[in-house]
Scaffold this active site. Structure first.
Site, PDB file in Angstrom:
ATOM      1  N   ASP A  92      -4.532  -5.873 -14.615  1.00  0.00           N
ATOM      2  CA  ASP A  92      -5.411  -4.851 -13.857  1.00  0.00           C
ATOM      3  C   ASP A  92      -4.718  -3.435 -14.237  1.00  0.00           C
ATOM      4  O   ASP A  92      -3.427  -3.413 -14.081  1.00  0.00           O
ATOM      5  CB  ASP A  92      -5.767  -4.988 -12.580  1.00  0.00           C
ATOM      6  N   ASP A 181     -11.235  -3.470  -3.899  1.00  0.00           N
ATOM      7  CA  ASP A 181      -9.781  -3.591  -3.692  1.00  0.00           C
ATOM      8  C   ASP A 181      -9.772  -2.895  -2.266  1.00  0.00           C
ATOM      9  O   ASP A 181     -10.077  -1.605  -1.914  1.00  0.00           O
ATOM     10  CB  ASP A 181      -9.152  -2.636  -4.693  1.00  0.00           C
ATOM     11  N   GLU A 183      -7.087  -2.790   1.015  1.00  0.00           N
ATOM     12  CA  GLU A 183      -5.533  -3.143   1.185  1.00  0.00           C
ATOM     13  C   GLU A 183      -4.970  -2.143   2.010  1.00  0.00           C
ATOM     14  O   GLU A 183      -5.835  -1.173   2.837  1.00  0.00           O
ATOM     15  CB  GLU A 183      -4.779  -3.114  -0.310  1.00  0.00           C
TER      16      GLU A 183
END
Length: 293
Positions: A92, A181, A183
């Site tokens: 990624d 994403d 996090e």
């Protein structure tokens, strides 16, 4: 009796005194205003709508906060050996990598890629076209991901921005589901100031909006520790959303509640490929199956 020279001196002195007074007044007015700006900045007021103070999206990518919070475990040089099924290598990337040499990454074994498209509701990756199309053109299966900022706008708002700026999907056998994403907060409190229930609602809002807009539920990128801390280890997404787990160690470890296996494991933040190192939990034909929905 005053002379004309004396009169001029007195007049000049009076003018100077008035100027000093005016300047002092201006400074007095400016000081509270600057103090208010400094206070607002310290309190975390956004630089502009939709952005946290100190916004640095070029530094934010899948895993940019992981090693700092969770560290790196034992060597993950041969992570595939510890897994039950065939693993397919991938990577990624974000703007941090700039223009990627995709033919080299493919020659070294990479067969899929996730590319950062957006962050919040104001940022788009300036290298997105080169990375997203370049990986596709060399034969990889690729997808786009969004770096979430749950404290600046709703899940639906960010999902809509993401889908409109690269986070789409088509059943062409070459496009992975859009990815979220989620996090550790790179700008402050770990859970972005949201309660566990509010975070679950935010993720569901994002997920449902992506599904409505694209026909696919997004892949969720996270760590077990963050998910446990910030969602209360909620188990309601495993039935719909593929799991992209981050753990920099020789084994994938315990997975978040609701998932019995990971779809993708980000096992290192440096290695053979540009960006982060990943393994898809299956052979190449299983990636194609995921791409086709």
């Amino acid at each position: 009796m005053r002379t004309s020279g004396t009169t001029r001196l007195l007049r000049n002195a009076a003018t100077a005194a008035a100027s000093v007074a005016l300047l002092a007044g201006s400074l007095a007015l400016a000081a509270p205003a600057q103090a208010a700006v400094d206070s607002a900045t310290a309190a975390g007021t956004t630089a502009r709508p939709g952005e946290p103070a100190g916004f640095h999206p070029e530094q934010d990518h899948a895993g940019s906060t992981v090693a700092r919070h969770e560290g790196r475990g034992a060597s993950a040089a041969d992570t595939s050996a510890a897994l039950a099924v065939t693993q397919t290598p991938g990577l990624d990337v974000s703007s941090y990598q700039g223009n990627v040499a995709w033919s080299t990454a493919y020659a070294n074994g990479a067969r899929f890629a996730y590319v950062k498209a957006t962050e919040g509701t104001t940022y788009t990756n300036p290298y997105f076209a080169q990375q997203y199309n370049g990986s596709y053109n060399v034969g990889m299966i690729r997808g786009a991901y969004h770096f979430a900022l749950p404290n600046v706008s709703s899940g639906a708002t960010q999902a809509a921005y993401f889908v409109s700026h690269g986070g789409g999907w088509s059943r062409d056998g070459r496009t992975l589901p859009p990815a979220l994403d989620i996090e550790y907060n790179p700008y402050g409190a770990t859970c972005y100031g949201l309660s566990q229930a509010s975070m679950v609602n935010w993720i569901r809002d994002f997920s449902n909006t992506v599904h409505t807009r694209t026909g696919r539920y997004p892949t969720i990128y996270t760590t077990t520790d963050w998910w446990t801390t910030c969602t209360g280890n909620n188990g309601s997404f495993g039935a719909t959303n593929p799991l992209w787990i981050a753990r920099y160690s020789s084994s994938v470890g315990t997975l978040p509640n609701g998932w019995s296996y990971q779809t993708i494991w980000q096992y290192a933040d440096a290695g053979t490929f540009p960006g982060d190192q990943n393994r898809f939990n299956g052979a190449f034909d299983r990636i194609q199956a995921l791409a086709n929905g």
